[in-house]
Design a protein around this motif. Structure first.
Motif, PDB file in Angstrom:
ATOM      1  N   PRO A 116       0.818  -1.220   0.000  1.00 22.25           N
ATOM      2  CA  PRO A 116       0.000   0.000   0.000  1.00 22.25           C
ATOM      3  C   PRO A 116       0.849   1.265   0.000  1.00 22.25           C
ATOM      4  N   ASN A 117       0.375   2.267  -0.667  1.00 16.73           N
ATOM      5  CA  ASN A 117       1.045   3.563  -0.721  1.00 16.73           C
ATOM      6  C   ASN A 117       0.459   4.450   0.385  1.00 16.73           C
ATOM      7  N   GLU A 118       0.700   4.063   1.630  1.00 12.36           N
ATOM      8  CA  GLU A 118       0.179   4.773   2.793  1.00 12.36           C
ATOM      9  C   GLU A 118       1.241   4.778   3.875  1.00 12.36           C
ATOM     10  N   LYS A 119       0.995   5.599   4.914  1.00 11.42           N
ATOM     11  CA  LYS A 119       1.839   5.607   6.098  1.00 11.42           C
ATOM     12  C   LYS A 119       1.039   5.029   7.269  1.00 11.42           C
ATOM     13  N   PHE A 120       1.733   4.275   8.130  1.00  7.89           N
ATOM     14  CA  PHE A 120       1.070   3.575   9.229  1.00  7.89           C
ATOM     15  C   PHE A 120       1.804   3.824  10.539  1.00  7.89           C
ATOM     16  N   ASP A 121       1.037   3.846  11.629  1.00  7.31           N
ATOM     17  CA  ASP A 121       1.669   3.908  12.948  1.00  7.31           C
ATOM     18  C   ASP A 121       1.739   2.532  13.607  1.00  7.31           C
ATOM     19  N   LEU A 122       1.187   1.504  12.954  1.00  5.13           N
ATOM     20  CA  LEU A 122       1.358   0.115  13.382  1.00  5.13           C
ATOM     21  C   LEU A 122       1.317  -0.783  12.155  1.00  5.13           C
ATOM     22  N   ILE A 123       2.290  -1.675  12.044  1.00  4.30           N
ATOM     23  CA  ILE A 123       2.261  -2.734  11.029  1.00  4.30           C
ATOM     24  C   ILE A 123       2.418  -4.064  11.750  1.00  4.30           C
ATOM     25  N   LEU A 124       1.511  -4.981  11.494  1.00  8.63           N
ATOM     26  CA  LEU A 124       1.542  -6.321  12.082  1.00  8.63           C
ATOM     27  C   LEU A 124       2.000  -7.310  11.017  1.00  8.63           C
ATOM     28  N   PHE A 125       3.086  -8.007  11.313  1.00  5.02           N
ATOM     29  CA  PHE A 125       3.677  -8.987  10.382  1.00  5.02           C
ATOM     30  C   PHE A 125       3.749 -10.307  11.147  1.00  5.02           C
ATOM     31  N   SER A 126       2.701 -11.127  11.008  1.00  4.63           N
ATOM     32  CA  SER A 126       2.533 -12.292  11.871  1.00  4.63           C
ATOM     33  C   SER A 126       2.348 -13.566  11.058  1.00  4.63           C
ATOM     34  N   GLU A 127       3.175 -14.565  11.334  1.00  7.39           N
ATOM     35  CA  GLU A 127       3.042 -15.920  10.775  1.00  7.39           C
ATOM     36  C   GLU A 127       2.998 -15.921   9.241  1.00  7.39           C
ATOM     37  N   VAL A 128       3.824 -15.100   8.628  1.00  8.87           N
ATOM     38  CA  VAL A 128       3.840 -15.048   7.165  1.00  8.87           C
ATOM     39  C   VAL A 128       5.253 -15.021   6.605  1.00  8.87           C
ATOM     40  N   GLY A 129       6.231 -14.556   7.387  1.00  8.17           N
ATOM     41  CA  GLY A 129       7.580 -14.387   6.866  1.00  8.17           C
ATOM     42  C   GLY A 129       8.224 -15.665   6.391  1.00  8.17           C
ATOM     43  N   PHE A 130       7.862 -16.803   7.000  1.00 10.08           N
ATOM     44  CA  PHE A 130       8.506 -18.042   6.585  1.00 10.08           C
ATOM     45  C   PHE A 130       8.026 -18.564   5.238  1.00 10.08           C
ATOM     46  N   PHE A 131       7.040 -17.913   4.631  1.00  8.64           N
ATOM     47  CA  PHE A 131       6.609 -18.272   3.284  1.00  8.64           C
ATOM     48  C   PHE A 131       7.356 -17.484   2.208  1.00  8.64           C
ATOM     49  N   LEU A 132       8.234 -16.557   2.624  1.00 13.95           N
ATOM     50  CA  LEU A 132       8.922 -15.672   1.693  1.00 13.95           C
ATOM     51  C   LEU A 132      10.396 -16.044   1.577  1.00 13.95           C
ATOM     52  N   THR A 133      10.947 -15.890   0.388  1.00 13.19           N
ATOM     53  CA  THR A 133      12.379 -16.064   0.216  1.00 13.19           C
ATOM     54  C   THR A 133      13.128 -14.942   0.947  1.00 13.19           C
ATOM     55  N   ILE A 134      14.414 -15.128   1.158  1.00 12.46           N
ATOM     56  CA  ILE A 134      15.210 -14.094   1.809  1.00 12.46           C
ATOM     57  C   ILE A 134      15.167 -12.780   1.028  1.00 12.46           C
ATOM     58  N   PRO A 135      15.344 -12.776  -0.308  1.00  9.76           N
ATOM     59  CA  PRO A 135      15.214 -11.504  -1.028  1.00  9.76           C
ATOM     60  C   PRO A 135      13.853 -10.838  -0.832  1.00  9.76           C
ATOM     61  N   ASP A 136      12.775 -11.630  -0.811  1.00 12.83           N
ATOM     62  CA  ASP A 136      11.451 -11.045  -0.591  1.00 12.83           C
ATOM     63  C   ASP A 136      11.302 -10.554   0.848  1.00 12.83           C
ATOM     64  N   LEU A 137      11.903 -11.249   1.805  1.00 14.76           N
ATOM     65  CA  LEU A 137      11.886 -10.777   3.188  1.00 14.76           C
ATOM     66  C   LEU A 137      12.604  -9.431   3.307  1.00 14.76           C
ATOM     67  N   LEU A 138      13.756  -9.315   2.674  1.00 11.64           N
ATOM     68  CA  LEU A 138      14.514  -8.068   2.740  1.00 11.64           C
ATOM     69  C   LEU A 138      13.750  -6.922   2.079  1.00 11.64           C
ATOM     70  N   GLU A 139      13.097  -7.207   0.977  1.00 13.27           N
ATOM     71  CA  GLU A 139      12.287  -6.175   0.324  1.00 13.27           C
ATOM     72  C   GLU A 139      11.103  -5.787   1.201  1.00 13.27           C
ATOM     73  N   THR A 140      10.487  -6.785   1.839  1.00 13.81           N
ATOM     74  CA  THR A 140       9.368  -6.507   2.736  1.00 13.81           C
ATOM     75  C   THR A 140       9.823  -5.648   3.907  1.00 13.81           C
ATOM     76  N   LYS A 141      10.971  -5.977   4.483  1.00 15.66           N
ATOM     77  CA  LYS A 141      11.506  -5.197   5.598  1.00 15.66           C
ATOM     78  C   LYS A 141      11.668  -3.738   5.216  1.00 15.66           C
ATOM     79  N   GLN A 142      12.274  -3.490   4.078  1.00 19.15           N
ATOM     80  CA  GLN A 142      12.506  -2.107   3.673  1.00 19.15           C
ATOM     81  C   GLN A 142      11.205  -1.371   3.414  1.00 19.15           C
TER      82      GLN A 142
END
Length: 208
Positions: free
Chosen positions: A108-134
């Motif tokens: 999303p092209n928005e700003k947030f004061d809370l982001i919840l990232f729960s039980e999903v990271g292990f489905f992503l490759t390391i490059p996708d995890l790094l992109e998600t983090k940024q």
């Protein structure tokens, strides 16, 4: 079929899982899930969030618990069949909106004061995890929070990593924006609440 570890688990896998069962992971029945959701909500700062973002809401069980703490809440998932159930569950919550979104390719092209990232990271490759983090860091407002919750073990054929790998990927080389207070690594699952130069970590079982 186990997805290749060279690609993140595709949405079609989750579509198939949700079509077979409306609650395939026992979000409403398993002690692990119900206690984890309770601990997740308790771990949040005692504030009302203006605009929150939940990544991988599945059928909306945690969404329903999170919504009262938010003025606005955007909840997304890879799977449209899962979102159908989430919309039904949260139809009484006008501050919640749902979208089908594949993270990190879509964000999303928005700003947030809370982001919840729960039980999903292990489905992503390391490059996708790094992109998600940024993208998460870029989407947080000053003083905003990132809450991460993941099972600690590599438990299913669809997991590309364990929870430790997911959280370490987010923490490495992030000191300039995400400060870390303590590092108790436990056997089953972990919870991280992070903000700009703020970080609070505990084992979920300590909050039950």
């Amino acid at each position: 079929m186990k997805p290749s570890e060279q690609i993140s688990t595709p949405p079609s896998v989750f579509d198939e899982i949700f079509r077979k069962s409306p609650d395939p992971w026992g979000y409403t029945t398993r002690f692990y899930e119900t206690s984890k959701f309770r601990a997740t909500i308790r771990a949040l700062p005692k504030v009302k969030f203006k605009n929150a973002f939940e990544i991988a809401c599945a059928i909306g069980v945690l969404t329903e618990k999170l919504a009262p703490k938010c003025e606005r809440l955007l909840s997304v998932d890879y799977s449209e069949p899962g979102l159908v159930e989430a919309r039904k569950r949260c139809s009484h919550l006008p501050q919640v909106r749902f979208e089908q979104m594949q993270i990190p390719q879509q964000f999303p092209n928005e700003k947030f004061d809370l982001i919840l990232f729960s039980e999903v990271g292990f489905f992503l490759t390391i490059p996708d995890l790094l992109e998600t983090k940024q993208k998460i860091i870029d989407a947080l407002v000053p003083g905003g929070y990132l809450l991460m919750v993941h099972f600690g073990l590599k438990a299913t054929d669809y997991f590309l990593h364990d929870g430790d790998t997911v959280h370490n990927t987010f923490l490495e080389n992030s000191e300039s924006s995400l400060k870390h207070l303590g590092d108790p690594r436990k056997k089953f699952f972990m919870l991280d609440l992070l903000g700009y130069h703020k970080r609070y970590r505990m084992d979920l079982f300590q909050r039950l």
